[in-house]
Motif scaffolding. Structure first.
Motif, PDB file in Angstrom:
ATOM      1  N   GLU A  82       0.953  -1.248   0.044  1.00 38.86           N
ATOM      2  CA  GLU A  82       0.055  -0.057  -0.046  1.00 38.86           C
ATOM      3  C   GLU A  82       1.064   1.185  -0.002  1.00 38.86           C
ATOM      4  O   GLU A  82       0.666   2.364  -0.827  1.00 38.86           O
ATOM      5  CB  GLU A  82      -0.811  -0.140   1.206  1.00 38.86           C
ATOM      6  CG  GLU A  82      -1.900  -1.053   1.158  1.00 38.86           C
ATOM      7  CD  GLU A  82      -2.771  -1.183   2.399  1.00 38.86           C
ATOM      8  OE1 GLU A  82      -2.691  -0.379   3.290  1.00 38.86           O
ATOM      9  OE2 GLU A  82      -3.709  -2.042   2.602  1.00 38.86           O
ATOM     10  N   GLU A  83       2.037   1.418   0.931  1.00 40.56           N
ATOM     11  CA  GLU A  83       2.944   2.465   0.723  1.00 40.56           C
ATOM     12  C   GLU A  83       3.358   2.750  -0.506  1.00 40.56           C
ATOM     13  O   GLU A  83       3.337   3.705  -0.929  1.00 40.56           O
ATOM     14  CB  GLU A  83       4.004   2.254   1.841  1.00 40.56           C
ATOM     15  CG  GLU A  83       3.524   2.284   3.226  1.00 40.56           C
ATOM     16  CD  GLU A  83       4.795   1.784   4.223  1.00 40.56           C
ATOM     17  OE1 GLU A  83       5.765   1.592   3.816  1.00 40.56           O
ATOM     18  OE2 GLU A  83       4.558   1.529   5.347  1.00 40.56           O
ATOM     19  N   GLN A  84       3.851   1.394  -1.048  1.00 41.12           N
ATOM     20  CA  GLN A  84       4.488   1.660  -2.503  1.00 41.12           C
ATOM     21  C   GLN A  84       3.329   2.126  -3.699  1.00 41.12           C
ATOM     22  O   GLN A  84       3.983   2.819  -4.603  1.00 41.12           O
ATOM     23  CB  GLN A  84       5.242   0.322  -2.998  1.00 41.12           C
ATOM     24  CG  GLN A  84       6.318   0.066  -2.141  1.00 41.12           C
ATOM     25  CD  GLN A  84       6.688  -1.534  -2.359  1.00 41.12           C
ATOM     26  OE1 GLN A  84       6.033  -2.325  -2.910  1.00 41.12           O
ATOM     27  NE2 GLN A  84       8.016  -1.605  -2.204  1.00 41.12           N
ATOM     28  N   SER A  85       2.069   1.778  -3.446  1.00 44.96           N
ATOM     29  CA  SER A  85       1.037   2.159  -4.341  1.00 44.96           C
ATOM     30  C   SER A  85       1.042   3.568  -4.106  1.00 44.96           C
ATOM     31  O   SER A  85       0.912   4.326  -5.102  1.00 44.96           O
ATOM     32  CB  SER A  85      -0.060   1.358  -4.003  1.00 44.96           C
ATOM     33  OG  SER A  85      -1.270   2.015  -4.890  1.00 44.96           O
ATOM     34  N   HIS A  86       0.835   4.275  -3.052  1.00 42.08           N
ATOM     35  CA  HIS A  86       0.631   5.607  -2.894  1.00 42.08           C
ATOM     36  C   HIS A  86       1.929   6.305  -3.192  1.00 42.08           C
ATOM     37  O   HIS A  86       1.774   7.570  -3.755  1.00 42.08           O
ATOM     38  CB  HIS A  86       0.639   5.959  -1.173  1.00 42.08           C
ATOM     39  CG  HIS A  86      -0.728   5.195  -0.905  1.00 42.08           C
ATOM     40  ND1 HIS A  86      -1.897   5.324  -1.432  1.00 42.08           N
ATOM     41  CD2 HIS A  86      -1.255   4.599   0.353  1.00 42.08           C
ATOM     42  CE1 HIS A  86      -3.125   4.772  -0.789  1.00 42.08           C
ATOM     43  NE2 HIS A  86      -2.658   4.171   0.301  1.00 42.08           N
ATOM     44  N   GLU A  87       3.324   6.068  -3.107  1.00 37.88           N
ATOM     45  CA  GLU A  87       4.367   6.754  -3.631  1.00 37.88           C
ATOM     46  C   GLU A  87       4.255   6.496  -5.106  1.00 37.88           C
ATOM     47  O   GLU A  87       4.805   7.746  -5.802  1.00 37.88           O
ATOM     48  CB  GLU A  87       5.545   5.872  -3.181  1.00 37.88           C
ATOM     49  CG  GLU A  87       6.058   5.939  -1.611  1.00 37.88           C
ATOM     50  CD  GLU A  87       7.103   5.188  -1.387  1.00 37.88           C
ATOM     51  OE1 GLU A  87       7.665   4.299  -2.181  1.00 37.88           O
ATOM     52  OE2 GLU A  87       7.420   5.058  -0.047  1.00 37.88           O
ATOM     53  N   CYS A  88       3.771   5.733  -5.689  1.00 32.24           N
ATOM     54  CA  CYS A  88       3.598   5.594  -7.428  1.00 32.24           C
ATOM     55  C   CYS A  88       2.535   6.887  -7.648  1.00 32.24           C
ATOM     56  O   CYS A  88       2.704   7.089  -8.765  1.00 32.24           O
ATOM     57  CB  CYS A  88       3.440   4.200  -7.798  1.00 32.24           C
ATOM     58  SG  CYS A  88       4.492   3.142  -7.486  1.00 32.24           S
ATOM     59  N   ASP A  89       1.457   6.905  -7.054  1.00 33.72           N
ATOM     60  CA  ASP A  89       0.495   7.804  -7.114  1.00 33.72           C
ATOM     61  C   ASP A  89       1.021   9.282  -7.066  1.00 33.72           C
ATOM     62  O   ASP A  89       0.290  10.197  -7.535  1.00 33.72           O
ATOM     63  CB  ASP A  89      -0.691   7.752  -6.089  1.00 33.72           C
ATOM     64  CG  ASP A  89      -1.506   6.494  -6.587  1.00 33.72           C
ATOM     65  OD1 ASP A  89      -1.320   5.431  -7.583  1.00 33.72           O
ATOM     66  OD2 ASP A  89      -2.428   5.838  -5.601  1.00 33.72           O
ATOM     67  N   ASN A  90       1.871   9.309  -6.257  1.00 32.88           N
ATOM     68  CA  ASN A  90       2.472  10.880  -6.075  1.00 32.88           C
ATOM     69  C   ASN A  90       3.339  11.224  -7.036  1.00 32.88           C
ATOM     70  O   ASN A  90       3.952  11.125  -8.038  1.00 32.88           O
ATOM     71  CB  ASN A  90       3.187  11.074  -4.826  1.00 32.88           C
ATOM     72  CG  ASN A  90       2.202  10.819  -3.627  1.00 32.88           C
ATOM     73  OD1 ASN A  90       0.985  11.331  -3.952  1.00 32.88           O
ATOM     74  ND2 ASN A  90       2.624  10.272  -2.529  1.00 32.88           N
TER      75      ASN A  90
END
Length: 90
Positions: A82-90
């Motif tokens: 989930e953290e990595q997914s949020h980082e990719c969204d930014n």
């Protein structure tokens, strides 16, 4: 799986004593970590692992501990994803 020597030690001292001993070893591990002394940390990890093996044996909880470990590892892997997914969204 616990070895016969650790079973002997655990049975000799009993649960109440070994619970107290485990607390002592955990404090020593915290102190070793705070010191950043790698040798001390390694030694105290060994002591803590010895004690937790005895507690699992004395409390007959090894299967339950393994289930919790698997659950907690899977939960943390989901959190990382989930953290990595949020980082990719930014």
């Amino acid at each position: 799986m616990i070895n016969e020597d650790l079973k002997y030690i655990a049975d000799h001292y009993g649960l109440e004593h070994q619970l107290g001993k485990c607390k002592e070893e955990l404090v020593e591990l915290i102190e070793a970590i705070d010191s950043l002394d790698e040798r001390a940390i390694v030694e105290e990890i060994a002591d803590v692992e010895i004690m937790t093996e005895q507690l699992k044996y004395l409390m007959r909880t090894e299967p339950s501990v393994e289930i919790y470990k698997e659950y907690k590892i899977a939960r943390q892997l989901r959190r990382i994803a989930e953290e990595q997914s949020h980082e990719c969204d930014n």
